[in-house]
Scaffold this active site. Sequence first.
Site, PDB file in Angstrom:
ATOM      1  N   HIS A  23      31.850  86.646  56.422  1.00 47.72           N
ATOM      2  CA  HIS A  23      31.176  87.821  55.839  1.00 47.72           C
ATOM      3  C   HIS A  23      30.190  88.447  56.829  1.00 47.72           C
ATOM      4  CE1 HIS A  23      29.439  89.641  51.894  1.00 47.72           C
ATOM      5  NE2 HIS A  23      29.154  90.423  52.929  1.00 47.72           N
ATOM      6  N   HIS A  25      29.002  92.417  58.715  1.00 41.09           N
ATOM      7  CA  HIS A  25      29.114  93.886  58.745  1.00 41.09           C
ATOM      8  C   HIS A  25      28.874  94.342  60.182  1.00 41.09           C
ATOM      9  CE1 HIS A  25      28.840  94.312  54.276  1.00 41.09           C
ATOM     10  NE2 HIS A  25      28.169  93.188  54.387  1.00 41.09           N
ATOM     11  N   ASN A  57      32.695  98.236  54.308  1.00 46.06           N
ATOM     12  CA  ASN A  57      31.787  99.321  53.911  1.00 46.06           C
ATOM     13  C   ASN A  57      31.227 100.084  55.108  1.00 46.06           C
ATOM     14  OD1 ASN A  57      30.170  97.141  54.692  1.00 46.06           O
ATOM     15  ND2 ASN A  57      28.460  97.801  53.419  1.00 46.06           N
ATOM     16  N   LYS A 107      38.172  93.575  49.557  1.00 45.51           N
ATOM     17  CA  LYS A 107      36.804  93.422  49.045  1.00 45.51           C
ATOM     18  C   LYS A 107      36.491  94.587  48.122  1.00 45.51           C
ATOM     19  CE  LYS A 107      32.190  92.382  49.443  1.00 45.51           C
ATOM     20  NZ  LYS A 107      31.356  92.407  50.645  1.00 45.51           N
ATOM     21  N   HIS A 141      31.937  91.543  45.558  1.00 41.33           N
ATOM     22  CA  HIS A 141      30.467  91.636  45.515  1.00 41.33           C
ATOM     23  C   HIS A 141      30.136  91.753  44.036  1.00 41.33           C
ATOM     24  CE1 HIS A 141      26.442  93.145  47.178  1.00 41.33           C
ATOM     25  NE2 HIS A 141      26.311  93.123  45.861  1.00 41.33           N
ATOM     26  N   HIS A 182      28.391  85.944  48.576  1.00 47.22           N
ATOM     27  CA  HIS A 182      26.935  85.721  48.437  1.00 47.22           C
ATOM     28  C   HIS A 182      26.397  85.513  47.010  1.00 47.22           C
ATOM     29  CE1 HIS A 182      27.389  89.950  47.718  1.00 47.22           C
ATOM     30  NE2 HIS A 182      27.412  90.299  48.982  1.00 47.22           N
ATOM     31  N   ASP A 252      26.480  87.239  55.873  1.00 51.62           N
ATOM     32  CA  ASP A 252      26.278  88.616  55.424  1.00 51.62           C
ATOM     33  C   ASP A 252      25.463  89.401  56.464  1.00 51.62           C
ATOM     34  OD1 ASP A 252      26.540  90.860  53.906  1.00 51.62           O
ATOM     35  OD2 ASP A 252      25.285  90.191  52.248  1.00 51.62           O
ATOM     36  N   HIS A 256      20.165  96.794  60.466  1.00 52.26           N
ATOM     37  CA  HIS A 256      19.741  98.197  60.338  1.00 52.26           C
ATOM     38  C   HIS A 256      18.664  98.432  61.385  1.00 52.26           C
ATOM     39  CE1 HIS A 256      21.878  98.697  56.537  1.00 52.26           C
ATOM     40  NE2 HIS A 256      21.403  97.524  56.173  1.00 52.26           N
TER      41      HIS A 256
END
Length: 275
Positions: A23, A25, A57, A107, A141, A182, A252, A256
């Site tokens: 998992h 991103h 995503n 997902k 999720h 998660h 996860d 940012h």
Amino acid sequence: MPDADKIFNAKNNLIFPGFIDVHTHMRDSTLEYKENFVTGTSAAVAGGFTTILDMPNTVPPITSVKELIHRKHTAKNTILCNMGFYCSPLSGKDIKELINEGAIGFKIYLHKPFEDQDLSNNNIMEIMLEIKKNNSILCVHAEDYSFSGNSESTSSNKAEVLAINKIINLVKQINCKIHFAHISTHEGLEIIKKHKNVLNISCEATPHHALLDKNDASDNFGYCEPKLKDKTDRESILKGIIDGSIDIVATDHAPHTIAEKKNLKKPGFPGLETT
Ligand code: DOR
Ligand code: ZN
């Protein structure tokens, strides 16, 4: 074993096989200002990961063969570890062609469906049916849609419980492979444990939900989705990892910029290098 070409004395250190993170991103492309495939997979390798799975995503999201091909093309000759790509199906009709193009699994974000994505029970069941037919897996999720936009209840214990119950009710009819991403609450984990022996379900937890609770990081920098919960939730998650009722630890990893965390309360933080 054949003789080794090179012998390395690791002394008192522990030796592990390369880790797999199911998992992450990875940002890249339109989100490259946060991270790209080079910096993201460098963080993975520095943390001991040799394979990572990428969540869909992105902007735009990986909901079509066109976007999946673009993602794979961008990764080619850039990434420093093995990578697999999750896709998010708009409907059951998309499953087969996405698998043919190499989708590692699927997902859905129950609290935040993508544009043109209908996550009504009927459509989720159609998606599950195709996933089962094609022997793939649906990662969920699990935070209920009815809470999105309501900041008080979004990412609450109740949102997780409602979403897990909803998916379990659908799986009872279809019996496709489900992986809950998660898990963050005591109650959520209890429901999964209760159904694990009869249904084809697995679950993961993050290091942050196992080691931190809302009192440790209540500012924007500690905000993630699902958000950090109570001490009792944290203790149940850690216990679940130790006793094996939680199948996988996954980071996860979701970086940012500092400005985004500070001013926009963007959810998530990096995890690969620090795990
Ligand atoms: O904390 C999170 N960050 N949770 C998600 O579901 C998305 C992720 C991200 O992409 O930033
Ligand atoms: Zn995530």
